[in-house]
Design an enzyme around this catalytic site. Structure first.
Site, mmCIF file in Angstrom:
data_model
loop_
_atom_site.group_PDB
_atom_site.id
_atom_site.type_symbol
_atom_site.label_atom_id
_atom_site.label_comp_id
_atom_site.label_asym_id
_atom_site.label_seq_id
_atom_site.Cartn_x
_atom_site.Cartn_y
_atom_site.Cartn_z
ATOM 1 N N GLU A 15 -12.835 1.032 17.805
ATOM 2 C CA GLU A 15 -13.757 1.221 16.682
ATOM 3 C C GLU A 15 -15.041 0.452 16.932
ATOM 4 O O GLU A 15 -14.973 -0.678 17.403
ATOM 5 C CB GLU A 15 -13.102 0.756 15.379
ATOM 6 C CG GLU A 15 -11.881 1.593 15.025
ATOM 7 C CD GLU A 15 -11.224 1.176 13.699
ATOM 8 O OE1 GLU A 15 -11.784 0.316 12.990
ATOM 9 O OE2 GLU A 15 -10.158 1.705 13.393
ATOM 10 N N ARG A 37 -3.664 0.940 11.429
ATOM 11 C CA ARG A 37 -4.457 0.508 12.582
ATOM 12 C C ARG A 37 -4.304 1.560 13.677
ATOM 13 O O ARG A 37 -3.206 2.094 13.896
ATOM 14 C CB ARG A 37 -3.977 -0.846 13.118
ATOM 15 C CG ARG A 37 -4.388 -2.067 12.303
ATOM 16 C CD ARG A 37 -5.889 -2.347 12.331
ATOM 17 N NE ARG A 37 -6.252 -3.541 11.569
ATOM 18 C CZ ARG A 37 -6.565 -3.548 10.282
ATOM 19 N NH1 ARG A 37 -6.578 -2.428 9.581
ATOM 20 N NH2 ARG A 37 -6.893 -4.680 9.683
ATOM 21 N N HIS A 52 -12.962 3.964 9.015
ATOM 22 C CA HIS A 52 -12.244 2.777 8.524
ATOM 23 C C HIS A 52 -12.776 2.323 7.163
ATOM 24 O O HIS A 52 -13.303 1.214 7.012
ATOM 25 C CB HIS A 52 -12.336 1.638 9.556
ATOM 26 C CG HIS A 52 -11.216 0.644 9.437
ATOM 27 N ND1 HIS A 52 -10.677 -0.020 10.512
ATOM 28 C CD2 HIS A 52 -10.524 0.202 8.358
ATOM 29 C CE1 HIS A 52 -9.716 -0.831 10.107
ATOM 30 N NE2 HIS A 52 -9.601 -0.709 8.798
ATOM 31 N N ILE A 84 0.842 -1.205 0.000
ATOM 32 C CA ILE A 84 0.000 0.000 0.000
ATOM 33 C C ILE A 84 0.876 1.254 0.000
ATOM 34 O O ILE A 84 0.623 2.199 -0.750
ATOM 35 C CB ILE A 84 -0.973 0.002 1.197
ATOM 36 C CG1 ILE A 84 -1.934 -1.201 1.092
ATOM 37 C CG2 ILE A 84 -1.786 1.303 1.235
ATOM 38 C CD1 ILE A 84 -2.781 -1.445 2.331
ATOM 39 N N THR A 137 -3.773 5.237 8.050
ATOM 40 C CA THR A 137 -4.773 4.374 7.413
ATOM 41 C C THR A 137 -4.435 2.902 7.676
ATOM 42 O O THR A 137 -4.853 2.027 6.933
ATOM 43 C CB THR A 137 -4.862 4.632 5.885
ATOM 44 O OG1 THR A 137 -3.539 4.644 5.344
ATOM 45 C CG2 THR A 137 -5.523 5.953 5.575
#
Ligand code: GLV
Ligand code: GLV
Length: 320
Positions: A267, A238, A286, A158, A236
């Site tokens: 969350e 955790r 998220h 990523i 982006t």
């Protein structure tokens, strides 16, 4: 007898059918509410495969209850919700969904970077609150993205996809990673630095490492203090990687400029979380991988991992 599979969240019927062709499928019926733990502890008892989300804690106890379990297919690239060591001990394969969500998550990471730098959310609220009385010279001034320095904590798939975007903005790229990546350094003209430098120099610090207890609160008070007053933190990956209390302090005292957060320590994030009261925070629920195509591909890959394992061809993307 077809093997049995439990799916922990309502998925599109197209995906479910893919599994129903070869398995006996049972699925938690709700889209927006996770399956309660006691229900999952019961359901897992007689299934051969589990397709689960990052909202389920698949710990040692849960895995022990799954006496017939052969595979846990997580519909996420991160798998810190699963006790992989306990699974491995019991011969259970764990799979994730790498690759298919890389570009989508990179898009969102860059969107957060742009949104925080140019104060997009704040500016939109400014109009909606009736505050726009006139154009004015220093109104809602933000930071330039083009030509700025970006630093990555982590250089996996990523992060590399975000580097490609950053290069389109002529950004100077630094990274810190467990292992150095000379090929990528050459390809993108980027530089490996120590964590200290990675925090000190960039205008944007992007966190893109997997979560494990080793990196819990990797970014805390000391680390945030190293960042420039004009710097922006983007997470982006955790939530647990950042000490949110320390981040709130830094943002409130303006020792850093802003933060773009798609992930939180708890969350869904509580409305009591003080980070949500700050104008210099852009908070998202998220949604890194949440494009229509990508979420379908993730579900498909998770389903194909289950079919692969239960029909003897092996998993496509196992982590153990
Ligand atoms: C989402 O956070 C994922 O790990 O896929
Ligand atoms: C995820 O795919 C990563 O390696 O960053």
């Amino acid at each position: 007898m077809k093997p049995k599979v439990y799916i922990t969240r309502k998925l599109p019927s197209k995906i479910v059918q893919r599994l129903e062709n070869v398995c006996e499928v049972k699925m938690w019926a709700e889209e927006d509410v996770p399956v309660p733990r006691e229900v999952l502890l019961r359901e897992i008892r007689d299934v051969d495969g589990l397709l689960c989300m990052l909202t389920e804690t698949i710990d040692e106890e849960m895995i022990r209850y799954g006496q017939n379990l052969h595979i846990i297919a997580n519909m996420a690239v991160g798998y810190n919700n699963i006790d992989v060591i306990a699974a491995t001990k019991r011969g259970v394969i764990v799979t994730n969904t790498p690759g298919v969500l890389t570009e989508t998550t990179a898009d969102l990471t860059f969107a957060l970077l742009m949104a925080t730098a140019r104060r997009i959310v704040e500016a939109s609220e400014y109009i909606q609150n009736g505050q726009w009385k006139s154009w004015s010279p220093m109104q809602l001034v933000g930071q330039d993205v083009y030509g700025a320095t970006i630093g990555f904590i982590g250089m996996g798939r990523i992060a590399e996809a975000v580097v490609k975007r950053a290069k389109g903005f002529d950004m100077n790229v630094l990274y810190y990673n467990r292992s150095q990546k000379p090929d990528l350094e050459q390809k993108y003209n980027m530089q490996f630095v120590e964590l200290k430098t990675l925090l000190k120099e960039p205008d944007f610090v992007c966190i893109l490492i997997p979560y494990s207890p080793d990196v819990h609160h990797l970014i805390g008070e000391r680390e945030l203090a190293l960042m420039k007053e004009s710097a922006i933190l983007i997470n982006t990956a955790r939530g647990g990687i950042v000490d949110e209390k320390a981040l709130f302090e830094a943002l409130q005292r303006k020792t850093i400029l802003a933060a773009g957060l798609d992930v939180f320590e708890e969350e869904p994030v509580s409305l009591e979380n003080p980070l949500l009261t700050l104008p210099n925070v852009v908070a998202l629920p998220h949604i890194g991988s949440s494009s229509e195509k990508t979420r379908l591909r993730m579900a498909e890959l998770a389903a194909d991992n289950i079919k692969g394992v239960l029909y003897g061809n092996g998993p496509l993307t196992s982590v153990n």
